[in-house]
Design a protein around this motif. Structure first.
Motif, short mmCIF file in Angstrom:
data_model
loop_
_atom_site.label_atom_id
_atom_site.label_comp_id
_atom_site.label_asym_id
_atom_site.label_seq_id
_atom_site.Cartn_x
_atom_site.Cartn_y
_atom_site.Cartn_z
N ILE A 161 0.79 -1.16 0.08
CA ILE A 161 0.09 -0.04 -0.02
C ILE A 161 0.77 1.23 0.12
O ILE A 161 2.12 1.34 0.79
N ASP A 205 -2.11 4.63 -3.97
CA ASP A 205 -3.27 3.64 -3.98
C ASP A 205 -4.70 4.25 -3.11
O ASP A 205 -5.72 3.73 -3.29
N ASP A 261 -9.65 -2.04 1.09
CA ASP A 261 -8.48 -1.47 0.45
C ASP A 261 -8.51 0.22 0.79
O ASP A 261 -7.60 0.78 0.49
N ILE A 288 -7.56 1.57 6.06
CA ILE A 288 -6.05 1.09 6.35
C ILE A 288 -6.12 1.13 8.02
O ILE A 288 -6.39 2.39 8.51
N SER A 319 -7.50 -3.32 5.44
CA SER A 319 -6.30 -3.54 5.38
C SER A 319 -5.38 -3.30 6.38
O SER A 319 -5.59 -2.01 6.91
#
Length: 176
Positions: A63, A67, A104, A107, A129
């Motif tokens: 990541i 992204d 995704d 985070i 994530s």
């Protein structure tokens, strides 16, 4: 008679000193209450771009800052030795489910040992994530995290819209 007058003056003076001391204590307590209610400053300030970063999730996926552009994202910073962090986990799960936020785009960075992080990471599996980093962590340093939990909301352009320390529900942060 002189003793009565002297006594009254002494009692009046003591009452006045007591009143002044009480006023000073009340002012100090009010200042402390204002400071305590002020949110902790942790993370980047709203309006700033996300810092450059690159890391690997527990699942082995990389990541980076690139992204996280194109769609809104949430970054949450937790710690294994933080007593308030477990309270934020259900709010993160609920927010991801209610908004349809993909894993995704959320985070979650846990500072601590992988073996100690299971309490925080297990409920978030498949929802976010997950990144676990030792203290002091590179991501925590890049994002200037000084307190956990800290939640950072990011818009589609990679600009921070909200950053706050504490376990307040994300719906309240989005509305603010």
């Amino acid at each position: 008679m002189a003793f009565v007058v002297a006594g009254l003056v002494l009692v009046g003076a003591l009452g006045l000193v007591n009143l002044l001391l009480l006023t000073a204590v009340i002012r100090r307590l009010r200042r402390q209450e204002e400071e305590r209610n002020r949110p902790l400053e942790s993370g980047p300030r709203p309006g700033q771009e996300l810092p450059d970063f690159a890391t690997t999730t527990l699942s082995g996926r990389g990541i980076s800052r690139a992204d996280l552009t194109g769609r809104p994202a949430v970054l949450a910073f937790l710690s294994t030795n933080c007593p308030a962090c477990p309270a934020l986990v259900p709010h993160l799960v609920a927010h991801a489910r209610s908004t349809g936020l993909a894993a995704d785009r959320m985070i979650v960075v846990v500072v601590g040992e992988v073996s100690d992080a299971e309490e925080l990471t297990e409920p978030l599996a498949g929802v976010a994530s997950l990144v676990v980093e030792p203290f002091p962590g590179e991501l925590s340093a890049a994002f200037r995290i000084s307190a956990t939990p800290t939640t950072v909301l990011v818009d589609a352009d990679g600009i921070v819209t909200h950053a706050e320390a504490g376990a307040r529900p994300l719906e309240d942060m989005v509305a603010a």
